[in-house]
Design an enzyme around this catalytic site. Structure first.
Site, PDB file in Angstrom:
ATOM      1  NE  ARG A   1       3.768   1.022  -7.131  1.00 41.23           N
ATOM      2  CZ  ARG A   1       3.197  -0.112  -7.528  1.00 41.23           C
ATOM      3  NH1 ARG A   1       2.720  -0.209  -8.739  1.00 41.23           N
ATOM      4  NH2 ARG A   1       3.114  -1.147  -6.718  1.00 41.23           N
TER       5      ARG A   1
ATOM      6  NE  ARG B   1      -6.364   6.664   1.980  1.00 39.59           N
ATOM      7  CZ  ARG B   1      -5.646   5.572   2.196  1.00 39.59           C
ATOM      8  NH1 ARG B   1      -4.882   5.482   3.270  1.00 39.59           N
ATOM      9  NH2 ARG B   1      -5.706   4.569   1.360  1.00 39.59           N
TER      10      ARG B   1
ATOM     11  NE  ARG C   1      17.378  -0.605  -8.577  1.00 41.95           N
ATOM     12  CZ  ARG C   1      18.626  -0.352  -8.203  1.00 41.95           C
ATOM     13  NH1 ARG C   1      19.603  -0.303  -9.104  1.00 41.95           N
ATOM     14  NH2 ARG C   1      18.917  -0.164  -6.936  1.00 41.95           N
TER      15      ARG C   1
ATOM     16  NE  ARG D   1       9.782  -3.532   0.053  1.00 41.73           N
ATOM     17  CZ  ARG D   1       8.887  -3.232  -0.890  1.00 41.73           C
ATOM     18  NH1 ARG D   1       7.895  -2.415  -0.632  1.00 41.73           N
ATOM     19  NH2 ARG D   1       8.975  -3.753  -2.092  1.00 41.73           N
TER      20      ARG D   1
ATOM     21  CD  GLU E   1      12.007  -5.932  -0.589  1.00 43.96           C
ATOM     22  OE1 GLU E   1      11.175  -6.333   0.247  1.00 43.96           O
ATOM     23  OE2 GLU E   1      11.709  -5.215  -1.547  1.00 43.96           O
TER      24      GLU E   1
ATOM     25  CE1 TYR F   1       6.014  -1.591  -9.160  1.00 41.14           C
ATOM     26  CE2 TYR F   1       6.691   0.666  -9.572  1.00 41.14           C
ATOM     27  CZ  TYR F   1       6.479  -0.383  -8.695  1.00 41.14           C
ATOM     28  OH  TYR F   1       6.738  -0.200  -7.360  1.00 41.14           O
TER      29      TYR F   1
ATOM     30  CG  ASP G   1       0.081  -3.096  -8.385  1.00 46.57           C
ATOM     31  OD1 ASP G   1       1.259  -3.182  -8.036  1.00 46.57           O
ATOM     32  OD2 ASP G   1      -0.609  -2.064  -8.264  1.00 46.57           O
TER      33      ASP G   1
HETATM   34  N1  UDP Z   1       8.234   5.128  -1.713  1.00 47.56           N
HETATM   35  C1  UDP Z   1       8.930   5.980  -0.905  1.00 47.56           C
HETATM   36  N2  UDP Z   1       8.962   5.760   0.444  1.00 47.56           N
HETATM   37  C2  UDP Z   1       8.322   4.711   1.011  1.00 47.56           C
HETATM   38  C3  UDP Z   1       7.596   3.831   0.176  1.00 47.56           C
HETATM   39  C4  UDP Z   1       7.576   4.055  -1.183  1.00 47.56           C
HETATM   40  O1  UDP Z   1       9.532   6.934  -1.389  1.00 47.56           O
HETATM   41  O2  UDP Z   1       8.403   4.551   2.236  1.00 47.56           O
HETATM   42  C5  UDP Z   1       8.237   5.385  -3.174  1.00 47.56           C
HETATM   43  C6  UDP Z   1       9.391   4.672  -3.866  1.00 47.56           C
HETATM   44  O3  UDP Z   1       9.826   5.493  -4.939  1.00 47.56           O
HETATM   45  C7  UDP Z   1       8.738   3.431  -4.401  1.00 47.56           C
HETATM   46  C8  UDP Z   1       7.375   3.968  -4.807  1.00 47.56           C
HETATM   47  O4  UDP Z   1       7.056   4.916  -3.774  1.00 47.56           O
HETATM   48  O5  UDP Z   1       9.438   2.888  -5.495  1.00 47.56           O
HETATM   49  C9  UDP Z   1       6.290   2.932  -4.924  1.00 47.56           C
HETATM   50  O6  UDP Z   1       6.175   2.233  -3.703  1.00 47.56           O
HETATM   51  P1  UDP Z   1       5.439   0.827  -3.612  1.00 47.56           P
HETATM   52  O7  UDP Z   1       5.307   0.499  -2.171  1.00 47.56           O
HETATM   53  O8  UDP Z   1       4.214   0.872  -4.431  1.00 47.56           O
HETATM   54  O9  UDP Z   1       6.519  -0.111  -4.285  1.00 47.56           O
HETATM   55  P2  UDP Z   1       6.608  -1.714  -4.387  1.00 47.56           P
HETATM   56  O10 UDP Z   1       5.912  -2.284  -3.181  1.00 47.56           O
HETATM   57  O11 UDP Z   1       6.002  -2.092  -5.716  1.00 47.56           O
HETATM   58  O12 UDP Z   1       8.078  -1.955  -4.328  1.00 47.56           O
END
Ligand code: UDP
Length: 372
Positions: free
Chosen positions: A171, A175, A248, A279, A305, A353, A355
């Protein structure tokens, strides 16, 4: 029968389906067991700040049809998601880009960064990634995996990275440019006025009943409509008869602070394993263009969170897409397919999952398919 459709769940899927049904001359009642509409995109006003009550939602899409569709219900600000990762006090740019690689390794050019990733990938001996850990190392190398992915992912999912599917980490963009935009999307933003207002607009003129639990009183609800659109958890619909799917859940600790600026960014991820939260959101920064908001708004709202395994009574957030759950979902899906008068949709109804833009696209598709 009073209605053509009873729509169970006033989130994005239910609201969009209802809007489409009504515009095709059908009658609908939307019900939700919560005391508010908008499902998990619900935003609440606290001291003039739109608080994302169920976590950060940043609308982003490459789907022109979906983008055009939502314009009818909201105007969008030009917020661009650029989260920061905090690993034991070291700050890194996300998604993984040249700023991240420079801070991690001191590399200056894209060529040096690519060489470093390749060196670490080769040393780990990964050719065909089979799980999230291998996928992550093969995309960004072991250092970034260890500091920015491993701890966060284990907290987020409550599982080892090697027991999770590779697609989850895909996801995130990787870059070799200095671009901190978290999404590879043509369009991105937050609805001005908040998501609740947007969903209110989608549902305009459509009857909605809140605090109404479909599963508690299923037979009475079934009597009032020809068809049901069900957006709750698919396993709950079938009384968990084949077993429980895993989800979850998230718990938020939200605080109103008497300072103008807590962390200088909407999202800061705590990527070490020790910090108990995944976060911190600082909601005011989702409202783009208020960089000096401190002057006119000396307060701020933050949410920590905490990720946890779902148990009955909690809100389900993320489906856990591992093998066991995937197989169990397929069995529930077979039961769902034989329900001729029920349409299952959304993140929980399809155990996916999704968006937000994908949810809207899916609702538009099924409206197209089922509403004649
Ligand atoms: N992820 C990570 N470190 C980060 C952010 C994301 O390892 O700092 C991984 C983690 O496994 C997460 C996945 O990338 O579940 C997808 O992140 P995303 O931000 O898309 O998750 P969401 O915002 O849907 O919770």
């Amino acid at each position: 029968m009073k209605y053509n459709y009873l729509i169970v769940g006033a989130g994005l899927y239910g609201a969009v389906f209802a809007r489409e049904a009504v515009s095709h001359g059908k009658s609908c009642l939307v019900i939700d067991k919560r005391p508010h509409i908008a499902g998990n995109v619900y935003t609440e006003d606290v001291e003039g700040i739109h608080v994302h009550k169920y976590g950060a939602h940043i609308f982003h899409t490459n789907d022109q049809q979906v983008w055009d569709y939502v314009q009818h219900f909201a105007s969008f600000n030009r917020f661009t998601n650029s989260p920061v990762a905090n690993y034991h006090g070291e700050l890194y740019s996300l998604p993984f880009n040249m700023y991240t690689f420079n801070k991690m390794w001191g590399v200056i050019t894209p060529e040096e960064a690519a060489a470093k990733i390749e060196e670490q990938r080769a040393a780990a001996g990964i050719t065909e990634p089979r799980n999230l850990e291998e996928q992550a190392i093969s995309l960004v190398g072991t250092d970034i995996y260890e500091k920015l992915i491993k701890g966060y992912t284990q907290k987020q999912w409550g599982r080892e990275c090697r027991d999770l599917p590779a697609f989850i980490i895909k996801r995130l963009p990787v870059r070799l440019t200095f671009d901190n935009n978290y999404f590879n999307a043509l369009y991105q933003g937050i609805p001005n006025g908040g998501y609740t207002r947007m969903v209110e607009n989608i549902l305009e003129g459509i009857p909605v009943e809140l605090n109404a639990d479909y599963l508690q009183n299923r037979s009475a609800w079934n009597e009032i409509a020809e068809k049901i659109v069900y957006t709750g958890p698919i396993d709950a619909f079938f009384d968990f008869s084949l077993g429980t799917l895993e989800y979850r859940s998230i718990r938020f600790e939200t605080e109103l602070l008497d300072i103008p600026n807590y962390q200088g960014n909407a999202v800061v991820n705590y990527t070490d394993a020790e910090t108990p939260w995944t976060r911190i959101l600082e909601h005011k920064w989702f409202a783009f263009g208020k960089d000096d908001a401190g002057d006119d708004l000396p307060k701020t709202v933050i949410s920590r969170e905490f990720s946890a395994e779902w148990k009955p009574g909690d809100e389900p957030y993320y489906p856990v897409n591992d093998k066991r759950n995937g197989e169990l979902y397929q069995q529930y899906k077979a039961l769902a397919d034989s329900e001729t008068d029920v349409i299952f949709g959304g993140r929980l109804g399809e155990y996916k999952y999704y968006d937000m833009d994908q949810v809207i696209a899916a609702a538009l598709n099924s409206a197209d398919r089922y509403i004649s």
